[in-house]
Design a protein around this motif. Structure first.
Motif, PDB file in Angstrom:
ATOM      1  N   VAL A 122      32.976  46.589  46.977  1.00 51.70           N
ATOM      2  CA  VAL A 122      33.573  45.617  46.074  1.00 51.70           C
ATOM      3  C   VAL A 122      33.742  44.317  46.844  1.00 51.70           C
ATOM      4  N   VAL A 123      33.364  43.206  46.216  1.00 50.55           N
ATOM      5  CA  VAL A 123      33.527  41.875  46.808  1.00 50.55           C
ATOM      6  C   VAL A 123      34.415  41.068  45.879  1.00 50.55           C
ATOM      7  N   ALA A 124      35.426  40.428  46.438  1.00 50.02           N
ATOM      8  CA  ALA A 124      36.335  39.602  45.634  1.00 50.02           C
ATOM      9  C   ALA A 124      36.447  38.235  46.275  1.00 50.02           C
ATOM     10  N   ALA A 125      36.523  37.209  45.438  1.00 44.74           N
ATOM     11  CA  ALA A 125      36.666  35.841  45.930  1.00 44.74           C
ATOM     12  C   ALA A 125      37.732  35.131  45.104  1.00 44.74           C
ATOM     13  N   CYS A 126      38.462  34.254  45.765  1.00 44.11           N
ATOM     14  CA  CYS A 126      39.503  33.468  45.114  1.00 44.11           C
ATOM     15  C   CYS A 126      39.089  32.004  45.124  1.00 44.11           C
ATOM     16  N   VAL A 176      41.824  42.199  45.166  1.00 42.44           N
ATOM     17  CA  VAL A 176      42.413  40.990  44.594  1.00 42.44           C
ATOM     18  C   VAL A 176      43.507  40.442  45.489  1.00 42.44           C
ATOM     19  N   VAL A 177      44.386  41.306  45.953  1.00 37.68           N
ATOM     20  CA  VAL A 177      45.498  40.867  46.795  1.00 37.68           C
ATOM     21  C   VAL A 177      44.978  40.261  48.089  1.00 37.68           C
ATOM     22  N   GLN A 178      43.994  40.892  48.701  1.00 33.70           N
ATOM     23  CA  GLN A 178      43.471  40.379  49.959  1.00 33.70           C
ATOM     24  C   GLN A 178      42.681  39.086  49.772  1.00 33.70           C
ATOM     25  N   ALA A 179      41.976  38.957  48.639  1.00 26.96           N
ATOM     26  CA  ALA A 179      41.258  37.706  48.373  1.00 26.96           C
ATOM     27  C   ALA A 179      42.244  36.555  48.206  1.00 26.96           C
ATOM     28  N   ALA A 180      43.325  36.789  47.455  1.00 35.28           N
ATOM     29  CA  ALA A 180      44.345  35.750  47.281  1.00 35.28           C
ATOM     30  C   ALA A 180      45.018  35.435  48.607  1.00 35.28           C
ATOM     31  N   SER A 181      45.293  36.464  49.385  1.00 39.44           N
ATOM     32  CA  SER A 181      45.942  36.252  50.682  1.00 39.44           C
ATOM     33  C   SER A 181      45.059  35.452  51.620  1.00 39.44           C
ATOM     34  N   SER A 182      43.754  35.764  51.631  1.00 38.35           N
ATOM     35  CA  SER A 182      42.841  35.021  52.517  1.00 38.35           C
ATOM     36  C   SER A 182      42.715  33.567  52.093  1.00 38.35           C
ATOM     37  N   ALA A 183      43.022  33.296  50.808  1.00 42.36           N
ATOM     38  CA  ALA A 183      43.007  31.916  50.306  1.00 42.36           C
ATOM     39  C   ALA A 183      44.365  31.243  50.452  1.00 42.36           C
ATOM     40  N   GLN A 184      45.338  31.997  51.019  1.00 41.77           N
ATOM     41  CA  GLN A 184      46.714  31.501  51.152  1.00 41.77           C
ATOM     42  C   GLN A 184      47.280  31.075  49.796  1.00 41.77           C
ATOM     43  N   ALA A 185      46.949  31.882  48.780  1.00 44.14           N
ATOM     44  CA  ALA A 185      47.423  31.627  47.420  1.00 44.14           C
ATOM     45  C   ALA A 185      48.386  32.736  47.016  1.00 44.14           C
ATOM     46  N   GLN A 186      49.470  32.364  46.365  1.00 41.59           N
ATOM     47  CA  GLN A 186      50.387  33.355  45.839  1.00 41.59           C
ATOM     48  C   GLN A 186      49.719  34.098  44.677  1.00 41.59           C
ATOM     49  N   LEU A 187      49.942  35.399  44.611  1.00 41.01           N
ATOM     50  CA  LEU A 187      49.352  36.170  43.523  1.00 41.01           C
ATOM     51  C   LEU A 187      49.857  35.676  42.169  1.00 41.01           C
ATOM     52  N   SER A 188      51.073  35.124  42.143  1.00 43.36           N
ATOM     53  CA  SER A 188      51.622  34.601  40.888  1.00 43.36           C
ATOM     54  C   SER A 188      50.866  33.385  40.377  1.00 43.36           C
TER      55      SER A 188
END
Length: 391
Positions: free
Chosen positions: A96-100, A129-141
């Protein structure tokens, strides 16, 4: 009747103007208030009010100054990237590949994970999803939408997966489970359809309202774009071209037993490898063999001729029904064949049907499904965010 509509008119005009300004800022980069007014046809006063409104709502921000002639420098404004984020996910049988991406479309985070050691699809998507958002320094909210590209059928009515040949653990009810887990709007879309979205945005189908994309890789699939919109069919099965009953292969009568359907037998990766062996290419990766044949010039012609003859059976069946102006060959094998394979398919289709579509290789080289997922998510979120700029 007209009197009841008048109070809403200024609000509607403000919303339209705000949306136009935001689209301009996305397309052209930082602009001054005066330039926004010029490009939208608004007065200086109205343009200034518009920018103030968008700034108050956190959608635009000052990003610099533009030196002018007399007087103070003009402030430059741009869409604030962090005002919203989206996540696109490409799910396959092994990874699975995820990008933010932020609302400007910039991809700012990406993760890739194996799915071989788990039978928990909710956990797989959650972690990605959580790790993609985290790697983008974006809050999941701040993630407003998640679009997942998967093989198989997506029910147009419920949005849920109804059948995925090579993802047996993905099942009906998964969509609700993911939404409950992530507390975010989640959307499933067929992976080949998402590749067509990316192709229309930045590939070989730019500017075309009607085209089809034929995906040839481990499996075979079709995306249909009519009037600029994906055509899904009543059950989501539009484009399952692997099930075409074509000559040259036995036709299974019980698809629930996971027997390979007819056209899949002719043109899937296993068959491409068999064709490669017959023409003296090493028994390895199907795409590598096709790429080698395409690079061999005349020496690779016989193999490409056979591949094109088989592929044209499915393309011709599609084109005599839809009569599209363009067919894009994508997927690992379609991309590897390049123009050499596309030209042969075009000639073969013209030889056996009354239609003569242009057949071209994909214009995209990297992760079209993922980019299509991000584009689909961005379009929806921009409609939500930009369409609600006026309170």
């Amino acid at each position: 009747m007209s009197a009841t509509r008048l109070p809403g008119t200024p609000r509607l005009l403000r919303a339209l103007n705000d949306r136009a300004a935001l689209e301009l800022l996305l397309e052209r980069g930082p602009l001054t208030r005066a330039r926004i007014g010029e490009l939208t046809g608004l007065s200086k006063v109205t343009a200034s009010q518009l920018v103030e409104r968008l700034e108050e709502r956190g959608l635009v921000a000052r990003v610099g100054e533009q030196a002018g002639g007399r007087g103070p420098n003009a402030q430059l404004y741009a869409v604030r990237p962090g005002s919203a984020h989206v996540v696109g996910v490409d799910v396959g049988p092994d990874r699975v590949v995820a990008a933010c991406a932020d609302i400007t479309g910039a991809v700012i985070g990406r993760v890739e994970q194996s799915t071989r050691d788990t039978d928990d699809p909710v956990g797989v998507v959650h972690n990605a999803v959580v790790q993609a958002a985290s790697s983008a320094q974006a809050q999941l909210s701040s993630v407003r939408r998640i679009v997942l590209g998967t093989p198989g059928l997506v029910d147009p009515g419920t949005g849920d997966i109804t059948f995925a040949f090579n993802l047996p653990r993905w099942h009906s009810g998964l969509l609700a489970a993911l939404r409950d887990d992530l507390h975010t709007p989640v959307v499933f879309e067929n992976d080949v359809n998402l590749a067509a979205v990316a192709e229309a945005q930045s590939g070989a189908a730019q500017g075309l309202a009607d085209f089809v994309l034929v995906w040839v890789g481990a499996g075979v699939g079709l995306a249909i774009v009519l009037g600029g919109r994906l055509h899904h069919g009543s059950s989501g099965a539009a484009g399952e071209i692997g099930y075409l009953p074509v000559p040259g292969a036995p036709i299974p009568r019980d698809v629930s037993r996971r027997a390979k359907p007819a056209f899949q037998q002719l043109i899937g990766a296993d068959s491409v490898r068999a064709i490669a062996r017959e023409h003296g290419y090493p028994d390895g990766d199907a795409a590598e063999a096709v790429r080698a044949a395409a690079a061999a010039g005349a020496d690779g012609g016989p193999m490409l001729d056979e591949l094109a003859r088989r592929l044209a059976l499915g393309v011709a069946s599609t084109c005599v029904v839809l009569d599209p102006p363009l067919v894009v060959l994508a997927g690992e094998v379609g991309q590897a064949g390049g123009a050499a394979l596309a030209d042969r398919v075009q000639q073969e289709v013209a030889a056996i049907t009354l239609v003569q579509p242009r057949v071209v290789p994909t214009g995209l080289t990297e992760e079209p499904i993922l980019h299509g997922a991000l584009r689909t998510a961005l379009d929806a979120v921009r409609d939500e965010v930009f369409g609600s700029t006026v309170g």
